[in-house]
Scaffold this motif. Structure first.
Motif, PDB file in Angstrom:
ATOM      1  N   LEU A   7       0.814  -1.213   0.000  1.00 13.84           N
ATOM      2  CA  LEU A   7       0.000   0.000   0.000  1.00 13.84           C
ATOM      3  C   LEU A   7       0.849   1.266   0.000  1.00 13.84           C
ATOM      4  N   GLN A   8       1.919   1.293   0.845  1.00 16.24           N
ATOM      5  CA  GLN A   8       2.743   2.512   0.915  1.00 16.24           C
ATOM      6  C   GLN A   8       3.467   2.793  -0.401  1.00 16.24           C
ATOM      7  N   LYS A   9       3.784   1.702  -1.138  1.00 13.30           N
ATOM      8  CA  LYS A   9       4.456   1.855  -2.430  1.00 13.30           C
ATOM      9  C   LYS A   9       3.486   2.473  -3.446  1.00 13.30           C
ATOM     10  N   VAL A  10       2.234   2.006  -3.417  1.00 11.77           N
ATOM     11  CA  VAL A  10       1.207   2.524  -4.330  1.00 11.77           C
ATOM     12  C   VAL A  10       0.971   4.017  -4.075  1.00 11.77           C
ATOM     13  N   ILE A  26      -0.571   5.678   6.906  1.00 14.67           N
ATOM     14  CA  ILE A  26      -1.269   4.397   7.110  1.00 14.67           C
ATOM     15  C   ILE A  26      -1.416   4.124   8.607  1.00 14.67           C
ATOM     16  N   VAL A  27      -0.290   4.213   9.336  1.00 17.61           N
ATOM     17  CA  VAL A  27      -0.294   3.931  10.777  1.00 17.61           C
ATOM     18  C   VAL A  27      -1.242   4.883  11.518  1.00 17.61           C
ATOM     19  N   ASP A  28      -1.314   6.132  11.041  1.00 16.09           N
ATOM     20  CA  ASP A  28      -2.187   7.131  11.688  1.00 16.09           C
ATOM     21  C   ASP A  28      -3.663   6.976  11.312  1.00 16.09           C
ATOM     22  N   GLY A  29      -3.972   5.950  10.513  1.00 14.95           N
ATOM     23  CA  GLY A  29      -5.370   5.680  10.158  1.00 14.95           C
ATOM     24  C   GLY A  29      -5.953   6.641   9.149  1.00 14.95           C
ATOM     25  N   LYS A  30      -5.081   7.224   8.299  1.00 13.37           N
ATOM     26  CA  LYS A  30      -5.566   8.221   7.339  1.00 13.37           C
ATOM     27  C   LYS A  30      -5.744   7.648   5.934  1.00 13.37           C
ATOM     28  N   VAL A  31      -5.618   6.304   5.825  1.00 10.76           N
ATOM     29  CA  VAL A  31      -5.733   5.658   4.515  1.00 10.76           C
ATOM     30  C   VAL A  31      -6.862   4.626   4.542  1.00 10.76           C
ATOM     31  N   LYS A  32      -7.696   4.683   3.508  1.00 16.15           N
ATOM     32  CA  LYS A  32      -8.779   3.693   3.382  1.00 16.15           C
ATOM     33  C   LYS A  32      -8.573   2.874   2.113  1.00 16.15           C
ATOM     34  N   VAL A  33      -8.890   1.574   2.222  1.00 15.20           N
ATOM     35  CA  VAL A  33      -8.901   0.706   1.048  1.00 15.20           C
ATOM     36  C   VAL A  33     -10.314   0.150   0.923  1.00 15.20           C
ATOM     37  N   ASN A  34     -10.941   0.422  -0.221  1.00 15.46           N
ATOM     38  CA  ASN A  34     -12.330  -0.001  -0.463  1.00 15.46           C
ATOM     39  C   ASN A  34     -13.253   0.426   0.681  1.00 15.46           C
ATOM     40  N   GLY A  35     -13.046   1.672   1.159  1.00 17.51           N
ATOM     41  CA  GLY A  35     -13.915   2.252   2.179  1.00 17.51           C
ATOM     42  C   GLY A  35     -13.569   1.899   3.611  1.00 17.51           C
ATOM     43  N   GLU A  36     -12.601   0.986   3.807  1.00 24.31           N
ATOM     44  CA  GLU A  36     -12.221   0.554   5.168  1.00 24.31           C
ATOM     45  C   GLU A  36     -10.875   1.161   5.554  1.00 24.31           C
ATOM     46  N   VAL A  37     -10.754   1.695   6.775  1.00 26.89           N
ATOM     47  CA  VAL A  37      -9.473   2.213   7.262  1.00 26.89           C
ATOM     48  C   VAL A  37      -8.490   1.059   7.421  1.00 26.89           C
ATOM     49  N   VAL A  38      -7.284   1.227   6.908  1.00 24.90           N
ATOM     50  CA  VAL A  38      -6.241   0.199   6.990  1.00 24.90           C
ATOM     51  C   VAL A  38      -5.043   0.776   7.728  1.00 24.90           C
ATOM     52  N   LYS A  39      -4.572   0.072   8.774  1.00 22.77           N
ATOM     53  CA  LYS A  39      -3.417   0.567   9.536  1.00 22.77           C
ATOM     54  C   LYS A  39      -2.213  -0.385   9.465  1.00 22.77           C
ATOM     55  N   GLU A  40      -2.385  -1.506   8.738  1.00 23.87           N
ATOM     56  CA  GLU A  40      -1.313  -2.499   8.642  1.00 23.87           C
ATOM     57  C   GLU A  40      -0.349  -2.143   7.513  1.00 23.87           C
ATOM     58  N   LEU A  41       0.947  -2.020   7.836  1.00 23.48           N
ATOM     59  CA  LEU A  41       1.931  -1.646   6.819  1.00 23.48           C
ATOM     60  C   LEU A  41       2.155  -2.745   5.782  1.00 23.48           C
ATOM     61  N   GLY A  42       1.851  -3.977   6.134  1.00 26.28           N
ATOM     62  CA  GLY A  42       2.062  -5.091   5.197  1.00 26.28           C
ATOM     63  C   GLY A  42       0.940  -5.255   4.184  1.00 26.28           C
ATOM     64  N   LYS A  44      -1.399  -5.312   1.103  1.00 25.18           N
ATOM     65  CA  LYS A  44      -1.134  -5.237  -0.342  1.00 25.18           C
ATOM     66  C   LYS A  44      -2.432  -4.962  -1.079  1.00 25.18           C
ATOM     67  N   VAL A  45      -2.333  -4.168  -2.139  1.00 24.75           N
ATOM     68  CA  VAL A  45      -3.511  -3.815  -2.929  1.00 24.75           C
ATOM     69  C   VAL A  45      -3.217  -4.019  -4.409  1.00 24.75           C
ATOM     70  N   SER A  46      -4.269  -4.092  -5.205  1.00 24.32           N
ATOM     71  CA  SER A  46      -4.105  -4.201  -6.658  1.00 24.32           C
ATOM     72  C   SER A  46      -4.710  -2.963  -7.310  1.00 24.32           C
ATOM     73  N   SER A  47      -4.579  -2.889  -8.615  1.00 19.58           N
ATOM     74  CA  SER A  47      -5.125  -1.724  -9.346  1.00 19.58           C
ATOM     75  C   SER A  47      -6.652  -1.707  -9.306  1.00 19.58           C
ATOM     76  N   ASN A  48      -7.265  -2.840  -8.904  1.00 17.74           N
ATOM     77  CA  ASN A  48      -8.737  -2.900  -8.805  1.00 17.74           C
ATOM     78  C   ASN A  48      -9.252  -2.306  -7.498  1.00 17.74           C
ATOM     79  N   ASP A  49      -8.356  -2.109  -6.509  1.00 20.43           N
ATOM     80  CA  ASP A  49      -8.773  -1.583  -5.203  1.00 20.43           C
ATOM     81  C   ASP A  49      -8.880  -0.064  -5.242  1.00 20.43           C
ATOM     82  N   ASP A  50      -9.837   0.467  -4.491  1.00 21.88           N
ATOM     83  CA  ASP A  50      -9.984   1.922  -4.360  1.00 21.88           C
ATOM     84  C   ASP A  50      -9.254   2.381  -3.112  1.00 21.88           C
TER      85      ASP A  50
END
Length: 245
Positions: A7-10, A26-42, A44-50
């Protein structure tokens, strides 16, 4: 199947923030993937994820590439807390979220590349990809041949080794006690050329980056910009990839 990336690379590749800053977001909870807050640095997302960063979606833009003739007195950034002029002010017509590849100091003019392609930017900025960057330096004081040799052998400044790939005196003015020196770098550490000359006791009066790989400023004035042609982008990419050690 869409390729998975950290995620951080994207986020970094989208030019929103550096990878380190992206990790903090990410750690501060300021990133969402597909509408969900994600705090895990590991994660991974694809180009299909929002992906959203601080409520703003990452736009999957087509890559664009620009060459800017940066004037002196301009910040190599997309915004400035002190409201000083920044490089994106010179490309108001560009709708994509572009950012500078590397930086030129506030008082330095010359070629600065701008893009929204984080992968391309990382490729050109990595020190092991030896892309020539040619500068013309006006010095207060005239360096000796020995001092020019010293620049090529490398000088230690604040415990850091700074080195020029090539350096030569183009002209001197004995009356004004100034010189014009051409210097080529592969890396671009913070205020590198000024610090190198300062270590020799010869201050830099003016500094301009005239070439970046195969690109130059022919026919351009300070503040001008132009899109890079596809073959120029291809050539820069090839120059960077060819020199991987």
């Amino acid at each position: 199947m869409a390729e998975l990336e950290r995620l951080q690379k994207v986020i970094a590749h989208a030019g929103v923030a550096s990878r380190r800053k992206a990790e903090k977001l990410i750690v501060d909870g300021k990133v969402k993937v597909n509408g969900e807050v994600v705090k895990e640095l590991g994660t991974k997302v694809s180009s299909n994820d929002d992906v959203e960063v601080e409520g703003v979606p990452l736009v999957k833009e087509a890559p664009v590439y620009y060459l800017l003739y940066k004037p002196r007195g301009v910040i190599s950034s997309v915004k400035d807390e002190k409201n000083r002029k920044v490089v994106t002010d010179y490309l108001p017509e560009v709708k994509e979220r572009i950012f500078p590849i590397g930086r030129l100091d506030y008082d330095t003019s010359g070629i600065l590349l701008m893009t929204n392609d984080g992968e391309f930017a990382n490729l050109l900025m990595h020190p092991k990809h030896e892309v020539d960057k040619l500068y013309v330096v006006k010095t207060k004081g005239i360096p000796t041949k020995e001092q020019i040799q010293q620049l090529k052998q490398g000088v230690k400044v604040d415990g850091e080794s700074l080195k020029a790939v090539h350096a030569k005196i183009m002209s001197t003015d004995g009356k004004k006690n100034t010189a014009i020196v051409q210097i080529t770098l592969h890396e671009g550490k913070n205020r590198q050329i000024r610090r190198m000359f300062d270590s020799l006791g010869i201050p830099v009066d003016k500094l301009k980056r005239e070439k970046y790989g195969s690109l130059d400023l022919k026919g351009m004035n300070a503040g001008d910009s132009r899109p890079l042609k596809p073959h120029e982008v291809k050539l820069l990419r090839e120059q960077a990839e060819k020199n991987v050690k």
